[in-house]
Design a protein around this motif. Sequence first.
Motif, PDB file in Angstrom:
ATOM      1  N   LEU A   1       0.824  -1.211   0.000  1.00  0.00           N
ATOM      2  CA  LEU A   1       0.000   0.000   0.000  1.00  0.00           C
ATOM      3  C   LEU A   1       0.855   1.256   0.000  1.00  0.00           C
ATOM      4  O   LEU A   1       0.477   2.266  -0.572  1.00  0.00           O
ATOM      5  CB  LEU A   1      -0.941  -0.004   1.201  1.00  0.00           C
ATOM      6  N   SER A   2       2.019   1.202   0.656  1.00  0.00           N
ATOM      7  CA  SER A   2       2.875   2.388   0.664  1.00  0.00           C
ATOM      8  C   SER A   2       3.374   2.689  -0.740  1.00  0.00           C
ATOM      9  O   SER A   2       3.554   3.851  -1.120  1.00  0.00           O
ATOM     10  CB  SER A   2       4.066   2.180   1.612  1.00  0.00           C
ATOM     11  N   MET A   3       3.586   1.642  -1.537  1.00  0.00           N
ATOM     12  CA  MET A   3       4.035   1.851  -2.919  1.00  0.00           C
ATOM     13  C   MET A   3       2.883   2.276  -3.821  1.00  0.00           C
ATOM     14  O   MET A   3       3.086   2.963  -4.818  1.00  0.00           O
ATOM     15  CB  MET A   3       4.675   0.575  -3.456  1.00  0.00           C
ATOM     16  N   SER A   4       1.648   1.849  -3.458  1.00  0.00           N
ATOM     17  CA  SER A   4       0.497   2.180  -4.300  1.00  0.00           C
ATOM     18  C   SER A   4      -0.216   3.436  -3.837  1.00  0.00           C
ATOM     19  O   SER A   4      -1.212   3.839  -4.411  1.00  0.00           O
ATOM     20  CB  SER A   4      -0.502   1.014  -4.300  1.00  0.00           C
ATOM     21  N   ALA A   5       0.314   4.072  -2.769  1.00  0.00           N
ATOM     22  CA  ALA A   5      -0.342   5.261  -2.229  1.00  0.00           C
ATOM     23  C   ALA A   5      -0.119   6.484  -3.116  1.00  0.00           C
ATOM     24  O   ALA A   5      -0.720   7.521  -2.916  1.00  0.00           O
ATOM     25  CB  ALA A   5       0.169   5.553  -0.820  1.00  0.00           C
ATOM     26  N   GLY A   6       0.767   6.329  -4.091  1.00  0.00           N
ATOM     27  CA  GLY A   6       1.017   7.463  -4.977  1.00  0.00           C
ATOM     28  C   GLY A   6       2.417   8.000  -4.762  1.00  0.00           C
ATOM     29  O   GLY A   6       2.884   8.115  -3.637  1.00  0.00           O
ATOM     30  N   SER A   7       3.091   8.321  -5.837  1.00  0.00           N
ATOM     31  CA  SER A   7       4.461   8.812  -5.740  1.00  0.00           C
ATOM     32  C   SER A   7       4.564  10.294  -6.060  1.00  0.00           C
ATOM     33  O   SER A   7       5.641  10.806  -6.359  1.00  0.00           O
ATOM     34  CB  SER A   7       5.366   8.012  -6.696  1.00  0.00           C
ATOM     35  N   THR A   8       3.447  11.005  -6.022  1.00  0.00           N
ATOM     36  CA  THR A   8       3.453  12.437  -6.305  1.00  0.00           C
ATOM     37  C   THR A   8       4.206  13.174  -5.209  1.00  0.00           C
ATOM     38  O   THR A   8       3.835  13.096  -4.033  1.00  0.00           O
ATOM     39  CB  THR A   8       2.021  12.987  -6.396  1.00  0.00           C
ATOM     40  N   PRO A   9       5.269  13.873  -5.549  1.00  0.00           N
ATOM     41  CA  PRO A   9       6.034  14.584  -4.522  1.00  0.00           C
ATOM     42  C   PRO A   9       5.198  15.688  -3.885  1.00  0.00           C
ATOM     43  O   PRO A   9       4.348  16.307  -4.531  1.00  0.00           O
ATOM     44  CB  PRO A   9       7.229  15.158  -5.289  1.00  0.00           C
ATOM     45  N   ARG A  10       5.455  15.922  -2.626  1.00  0.00           N
ATOM     46  CA  ARG A  10       4.823  17.032  -1.933  1.00  0.00           C
ATOM     47  C   ARG A  10       5.822  17.583  -0.931  1.00  0.00           C
ATOM     48  O   ARG A  10       6.814  16.936  -0.610  1.00  0.00           O
ATOM     49  CB  ARG A  10       3.529  16.602  -1.240  1.00  0.00           C
ATOM     50  N   THR A  11       5.557  18.751  -0.442  1.00  0.00           N
ATOM     51  CA  THR A  11       6.462  19.394   0.516  1.00  0.00           C
ATOM     52  C   THR A  11       5.709  19.696   1.800  1.00  0.00           C
ATOM     53  O   THR A  11       4.604  20.252   1.769  1.00  0.00           O
ATOM     54  CB  THR A  11       7.040  20.694  -0.067  1.00  0.00           C
ATOM     55  N   GLU A  12       6.298  19.298   2.920  1.00  0.00           N
ATOM     56  CA  GLU A  12       5.720  19.579   4.231  1.00  0.00           C
ATOM     57  C   GLU A  12       6.757  20.299   5.084  1.00  0.00           C
ATOM     58  O   GLU A  12       7.967  20.163   4.866  1.00  0.00           O
ATOM     59  CB  GLU A  12       5.288  18.287   4.923  1.00  0.00           C
ATOM     60  N   ILE A  13       6.268  21.015   6.062  1.00  0.00           N
ATOM     61  CA  ILE A  13       7.140  21.751   6.970  1.00  0.00           C
ATOM     62  C   ILE A  13       7.404  20.905   8.204  1.00  0.00           C
ATOM     63  O   ILE A  13       6.463  20.413   8.843  1.00  0.00           O
ATOM     64  CB  ILE A  13       6.515  23.095   7.375  1.00  0.00           C
ATOM     65  N   ASP A  14       8.677  20.719   8.547  1.00  0.00           N
ATOM     66  CA  ASP A  14       8.993  19.917   9.725  1.00  0.00           C
ATOM     67  C   ASP A  14       8.926  20.767  10.988  1.00  0.00           C
ATOM     68  O   ASP A  14       8.539  21.944  10.945  1.00  0.00           O
ATOM     69  CB  ASP A  14      10.353  19.230   9.569  1.00  0.00           C
TER      70      ASP A  14
END
Length: 372
Positions: free
Chosen positions: A174-187
């Motif tokens: 599921l982690s591989m099929s969750a989508g590989s679209t990059p996104r940016t988050e603030i840590d």
Amino acid sequence: MNVLTRFVHAVRGWHRPLVLHAALMFGLAVVSAVGVFTDDRLLLGEPVWTKPMKFGVAMGVYSLTLAWLLTRLAKGRRVGWWVGTVFAVAGVLDVGVVTWAAAHGTFSHFNKDTDDVARTVQTVFSFGIPPLMLATLVIAVLLLIQRTGDRALTRALRAGLGLAFASMVVALWLSMSAGSTPRTEIDANGHAVPLVGAHGIGDPDGHGMFLTNWSTTGGDLRVPHFVGLHAIQVLLAVTAILNLLATRRAWLRAERVRARLVGAAAFGCAGVFTVLTWQAKRGQSVLHPDAPTLVAFGAVAVLALVGVATVVTAARRQIVELAAVNARGVEPPAPRAPTETATVNLLAPCGLAGALLDRSYDRYAGQVNAVK
């Protein structure tokens, strides 16, 4: 000898590397719990120490279960010892880098940054996660080629480890099929971090339930992963409860009856795991099931209950028939007690209740001797 003393005495004979691993994990959970209340840094809306705390508890319980289970093996004990040791080392490394990332206020999973912390986490995950899956698979195979106790205990362990391995496979899938679209988050330090992939399906992480952080707005692979990983503790608890009840219920004293009831419980766990996986794959939150999901859950529940009712009805009917035979002066065979392997310390991986099972076994064995 009190319950705590019995528990400590029993643990001394378990797989020591896994026991040490469990102690480290529980210690980490305690330290992380303190950090949750003393460190005000947040990561996607939750304290940075929440993930190490959850990993510590989950890995501690699971590794303590494996430590006990490996002492039940009659064949392949040397292989089991080495596999358990590999699991302990890999588990320390994997949870260690999760803690390392949390201490630095950044993401451990899906982090595609190029700083030293992210690269360390990526490297350890790349060679640390496969041994956990392989070790679980090898131990499951060892259980398939032998009996580790009575039928009920053997069935609980085989089904539980099978579901644990399946939960790891599903999490990876599921982690591989969750989508590989990059996104940016603030840590937690205010830095932008590139992430690829997510636990959530249909909606990224960050809209989670209290404590678990399971998504409330989309599917989440962590739900079936959690259920599958810890089904073995549920099945061991069911087995132990049946053994305790067998001291008072004559129809539960037949080994095959308890094994069939454990089988029904295993079917229920597998069914719930399957439905939750299907639900997550469709991007649906566990809190908001649609009609097909509810029907699927209902079908699992009905089938499991029908199985239990069928076993119980047949067992009680047999007791009535034996009583009728006894009334005619024919001595029926003495009921078979739950074996010591199935009762002694069975729940110890889940807590101190294992020590109580010693008493239940002794008490039941006395009843059987009285019948004889």
